[in-house]
Design a protein around this motif. Structure first.
Motif, PDB file in Angstrom:
ATOM      1  N   UNK A  66     101.641 112.602 -91.216  1.00  0.00           N
ATOM      2  CA  UNK A  66     100.675 111.940 -90.349  1.00  0.00           C
ATOM      3  C   UNK A  66     101.289 110.702 -89.704  1.00  0.00           C
ATOM      4  N   UNK A  67     100.647 110.203 -88.657  1.00  0.00           N
ATOM      5  CA  UNK A  67     101.148 109.043 -87.921  1.00  0.00           C
ATOM      6  C   UNK A  67      99.991 108.461 -87.128  1.00  0.00           C
ATOM      7  N   UNK A  68     100.257 107.397 -86.399  1.00  0.00           N
ATOM      8  CA  UNK A  68      99.230 106.773 -85.561  1.00  0.00           C
ATOM      9  C   UNK A  68      99.668 106.769 -84.102  1.00  0.00           C
ATOM     10  N   UNK A  69      98.676 106.880 -83.227  1.00  0.00           N
ATOM     11  CA  UNK A  69      98.954 106.877 -81.790  1.00  0.00           C
ATOM     12  C   UNK A  69      97.769 106.215 -81.089  1.00  0.00           C
ATOM     13  N   UNK A  70      97.998 105.714 -79.890  1.00  0.00           N
ATOM     14  CA  UNK A  70      96.939 105.031 -79.153  1.00  0.00           C
ATOM     15  C   UNK A  70      95.984 106.061 -78.551  1.00  0.00           C
ATOM     16  N   UNK A  71      94.782 106.146 -79.126  1.00  0.00           N
ATOM     17  CA  UNK A  71      93.813 107.148 -78.686  1.00  0.00           C
ATOM     18  C   UNK A  71      93.322 106.884 -77.264  1.00  0.00           C
ATOM     19  N   UNK A  72      93.213 105.640 -76.873  1.00  0.00           N
ATOM     20  CA  UNK A  72      92.736 105.331 -75.525  1.00  0.00           C
ATOM     21  C   UNK A  72      93.706 105.871 -74.476  1.00  0.00           C
TER      22      UNK A  72
END
Length: 669
Positions: free
Chosen positions: A327-333
């Protein structure tokens, strides 16, 4: 292509290609590689250019396939590339144009040869070409290296680690294209592959740790939509006072054909078609979809699908569950904005479907947006132009709507968004309409198109399911939307009567002749009655849950009340007709009391007054209409051929002979 055609015809005679494909082994330390890699033609970007290149190099490739097991020259070329990539990041930071230029050329040749090898041989033979090297004629190294796995890992590192600059743009695109080529063995099998070298390398071993980083990079490439550098910004623009260092190097090192060989140019066929704004974003999205749709390995789930299913918003500070890998994080906007802007392509719509269906974090975020019209309008436009879209694109757009309408909050909010001047809707001028009413109009139009053209029962079902999900939250329906709901019911009613008449005539005919096979009108009648019942349930759901919000629907019902007469006593519809019949009778009575010659405005006023007076307990309650999208048991049988058809038609700089494709049927032109 003018004079270029004769130059391409000279390729089989080129001394460097003859040496590469010949019977003599070339050491990875030989100066030959600098000479081979110092060509300066722009990488071909159209299938027409690549087809010419493929036809011109048939003899070279044939010799290489035959001789490489003995010479190991492809392995040596890969080793040259691998050694160069170790310094690629530093070269980018130092603006070492020549080094990056030659490394790109090495990868371009590797990509092209890998495609030829995959097309020409089995996976076992392919691995033999990449898993040993020859020290001297007739002997092989005892501890062979798996250069193919090393190449794949290197490509993943290159894609994720090399900074995106003007001078690295082309090699980044080439690395992604090579990954697509590596996975393209699926194209040459009719059945869906469940075991392959792609499973072996990408789902376990040395490549696995790059999973989340690769998926994240590909998503960001799609989000950023980086355009290629202008022609004057790539490596060929670096000139010294002496008139061009790079061209001087090319002419001094790579004599003969390499310096003048070009593909396409201003006269190419590709120039006639619009170029993609971002080749990097296009290739990244295609690779991402291919990876996401790989089948699970026997002992492991697809890690790329796991990564797509579980990534979170950068603003989400909750800890990652230890049970969820990759898993990871990304800018949803940023992702939401890109998805809204790119829905003209099949692959962007497929990505939106994948994220909505598989990633609950994304789905929750999107449904909470206050600007859902930015996402919904492009999807509606796809459905509206159904005649111009392929059936898969329409199907994906429809399933996206079905997933969205599973949420009651979405169904309420779309009626609060007021749109002005929808220019692409041409049946009627819509100066002002809610997003919900527009959605209803477009879905009904899709149903009517399907009834007259494709006659796909599954498409019907999903369209009606989306309307059913919305029906309890219908609010302030536009008069045209209300009219179209009743018009659709009218069309279904006429079709029902026609099929019923045909069935009756057929039955009479069967009594006089037993020799002629009869059409199955009973099945047709059953299907049309299922659709009619669902339409009645949709109308009933609106009346029982939001009658006071929809005077225009009551008006349309009263205007066409004769349509419903035949279904009042029909055994298939008698129960669901009770409420509709009650509403029609109640309001008809009030209009009769008001007198004749009533204006539209007066009728609507009477309806609004009557809604308050109608006892709600007289309306029979039915179970809430709720339909959930459920993927088929073996979705890969649909999605894998679909994704590869997108790659075949959309990939930049890649060409496969349609006669070689086994996964799906392609026209040769």
């Amino acid at each position: 292509m003018g004079s270029n055609s004769s130059r391409i015809g000279d390729l089989p005679k080129n001394e460097y290609l003859k040496k590469l494909s010949g019977i003599e082994s070339v050491s990875e330390n030989d100066p030959f590689w600098n000479q081979l890699l110092s060509f300066s033609f722009p990488a071909p970007t159209s299938s027409a250019d690549l087809k010419l290149l493929e036809e011109a190099t048939i003899s070279v490739c044939k010799s290489l396939v035959e001789n490489n097991p003995r010479t190991g020259n492809v392995g040596a070329l890969i080793k040259v590339f691998l050694s160069r990539t170790k310094e690629l990041k530093l070269s980018a930071e130092c603006q070492n144009h020549i080094f990056i230029w030659q490394t790109h050329n090495a990868l371009f040749i590797i990509c092209y040869l890998l495609k030829v090898f995959i097309c020409e041989m089995s996976e076992e033979e392919l691995q033999l070409h990449f898993t040993y090297e020859e020290k001297s004629p007739g002997s092989y190294t005892s501890d062979s290296e798996d250069l193919l796995e090393e190449l794949v890992c290197c490509l993943m590192q290159l894609i994720t680690d090399i900074p995106l600059l003007d001078i690295t743009y082309e090699i980044s695109v080439e690395a992604i294209s090579t990954m697509v080529v590596f996975l393209s063995c699926q194209l040459f099998h009719k059945e869906v592959l469940r075991q392959s070298i792609s499973h072996k390398y990408l789902m376990r071993g040395r490549c696995l740790p790059y999973t989340s980083k690769l998926v994240k990079t590909l998503l960001y490439n799609f989000i950023r939509q980086e355009k290629p550098p202008p022609p004057g910004a790539h490596v060929f623009s670096q000139q010294s006072d002496g008139g061009g260092l790079l061209y001087g190097l090319a002419s001094g090192v790579a004599t003969g054909l390499w310096t003048v060989f070009t593909l396409g140019g201003a006269s190419s066929k590709a120039a006639a078609s619009p170029a993609l704004a971002s080749p990097l974003a296009n290739q990244s999205l295609l690779l991402l979809l291919v990876l996401a749709n790989l089948t699970d390995a026997e002992d492991a789930a697809n890690p790329y699908r796991q990564a797509i299913m579980s990534f979170k918003n950068t603003q989400d500070n909750s800890p990652f569950p230890s049970s969820i890998p990759h898993t990871f994080q990304i800018n949803f906007n940023s992702l939401y904005t890109a998805l809204c802007e790119q829905q003209t392509s099949d692959q962007a719509t497929l990505l939106l479907y994948t994220l909505l269906h598989q990633n609950s974090n994304i789905r929750t975020y999107m449904l909470a947006r206050t600007d859902m019209e930015n996402l919904v309008l492009p999807i509606l436009e796809i459905l509206y132009h159904v005649e111009e879209r392929n059936s898969h694109h329409v199907y994906m757009a429809l399933i996206i709507l079905l997933i969205l309408t599973e949420d009651d909050g979405f169904n309420r909010s779309i009626h609060e968004v007021i749109l002005k001047n929808i220019t692409w809707y041409s049946e009627r001028v819509l100066t002002e309409i809610s997003l919900g009413s527009l959605l209803i109009l477009v879905v009904i139009r899709t149903i009517q198109y399907n009834m007259t053209r494709t006659r796909d029962k599954y498409l019907h079902t999903n369209c009606l399911a989306a309307l059913a999900n919305m029906s309890a939250q219908f609010r302030s329906l536009h008069q045209y939307a209300a009219q179209r709901i009743i018009s659709l019911f009218s069309l279904l009613s006429k079709k029902h009567n026609k099929v019923l008449e045909q069935a009756t005539q057929s039955l009479r005919g069967s009594l006089s002749s037993n020799d002629v096979p009869l059409p199955d009108y009973a099945q047709d009648l059953n299907v049309i009655e299922e659709v009619i019942r669902m339409m009645l349930e949709i109308i009933n759901s609106c009346l029982t849950n939001s009658l006071h919000h929809n005077p225009n629907l009551v008006y349309a019902l009263l205007y066409k009340r004769d349509l419903f007469e035949q279904f009042r006593t029909h055994p298939s519809f008698q129960d669901i007709m009770q409420n509709i019949d009650l509403v029609i009778t109640f309001f008809s009575s009030r209009l009769l009391q008001a007198g004749a010659e009533l204006s539209v405005e007066r009728v609507l006023e009477i309806i609004k007054q009557g809604v308050v007076a109608l006892p709600k307990d007289r309306l029979k309650k039915f179970p809430e209409l709720k339909f959930k999208y459920v993927e088929e048991e073996q979705p890969e049988e649909f999605f894998i051929p679909y994704v590869w058809s997108l790659v075949y038609n959309s990939a930049i700089g890649l060409y496969w002979n349609p006669q070689d494709i086994q996964l799906f049927t392609m026209d040769s032109d």
